[in-house]
Design an enzyme around this catalytic site. Structure first.
Site, PDB file in Angstrom:
ATOM      1  N   CYS A   1       0.768  -0.970   0.315  1.00 31.17           N
ATOM      2  CA  CYS A   1      -0.512  -0.222   0.146  1.00 31.17           C
ATOM      3  C   CYS A   1       1.021   1.386   0.118  1.00 31.17           C
ATOM      4  CB  CYS A   1      -0.907   0.279   1.196  1.00 31.17           C
ATOM      5  SG  CYS A   1      -2.066   1.232   1.364  1.00 31.17           S
TER       6      CYS A   1
ATOM      7  N   HIS B   1      -3.170  -5.226   1.573  1.00 29.90           N
ATOM      8  CA  HIS B   1      -2.443  -5.348   2.353  1.00 29.90           C
ATOM      9  C   HIS B   1      -2.930  -7.053   2.864  1.00 29.90           C
ATOM     10  CE1 HIS B   1      -2.288  -1.497   4.661  1.00 29.90           C
ATOM     11  NE2 HIS B   1      -3.460  -1.235   3.500  1.00 29.90           N
TER      12      HIS B   1
ATOM     13  N   GLU C   1      -0.380  -8.683   5.014  1.00 31.64           N
ATOM     14  CA  GLU C   1      -0.665  -8.510   6.353  1.00 31.64           C
ATOM     15  C   GLU C   1      -2.228  -9.098   6.807  1.00 31.64           C
ATOM     16  OE1 GLU C   1      -0.886  -4.595   6.353  1.00 31.64           O
ATOM     17  OE2 GLU C   1       0.025  -5.909   5.135  1.00 31.64           O
TER      18      GLU C   1
END
Length: 202
Positions: free
Chosen positions: A82, A177, A179
């Site tokens: 990002c 994202h 994660e």
């Protein structure tokens, strides 16, 4: 874990802990990078999501901008998510006045391409380099890649053609994202690149 790569996470601002948890869960050792001396210790680096303008300003205040640029040029494997993707782009199309990037990737990126936080969304993406199973991706005030240079490999795009994952040499970037989505395959892919870099330098 003995022999594990030491992966830095740029820790000026953004979702540092989430990347830390994923990487440690995959067996990597991690180090929060705030100073040039931290950067000098790591074998790979994650630039997390957050506010690209804030990370840019803080990198200059902490004396990290030029060391980061030098490390990227020297071949340090870096994964930007990002805001991290924005910071790896050679050109930021709609940056605020005075905004700079670390650069290194021959791409043009548009910040906040999908609007504000309320326009955040999730999507299943085909990412052939990671296998047949789609990647469930979370987009939060995400950028898109509007131009790629000849040396850039497009790893994934949305159905409308908007490019959201790219790699070039030692650099990897995603608009979304991984994660926070529970799918660690991009981190596995990045760690494989870090280990290959370590082996080639040995």
């Amino acid at each position: 874990m003995a022999g594990s790569p030491l992966v830095g996470i740029l820790s000026l601002q953004g979702d540092v802990r989430e990347h830390e948890n994923v990487l440690q869960g995959l067996g990597a050792e991690t180090l929060r990078v705030r100073r040039a001396e931290d950067l000098a210790q790591v074998q790979g680096l994650v630039i997390p999501g957050g506010e690209s303008t804030v990370i840019d300003k803080l990198s200059r205040q902490f004396g990290l901008q030029q060391p980061l640029r030098d490390a990227i040029s020297a071949g340090l494997p870096v994964y930007g998510t990002c805001a991290g993707l924005i910071l790896l782009a050679d050109t930021v199309i709609d940056g605020i006045e005075g905004q700079q990037s670390f650069g290194g990737m021959d791409i043009d990126v548009r910040r906040n391409a999908f609007g504000r936080q309320t326009e955040s969304f999730e999507a299943d993406l085909a990412v052939p380099v990671l296998g047949d199973e789609p990647v469930h991706a979370t987009f939060i005030r995400a950028p898109i890649v509007e131009r790629v240079g000849a040396g850039v490999e497009v790893l994934s795009a949305l159905p409308d053609g908007a490019i959201v994952a790219v790699q070039q040499g030692n650099l990897l970037g995603t608009s979304f994202h991984p994660e926070v989505g529970g799918d660690s395959r991009f981190h596995v892919h990045f760690l494989a690149r870090v280990r290959a870099s370590v082996r080639s330098a040995a």
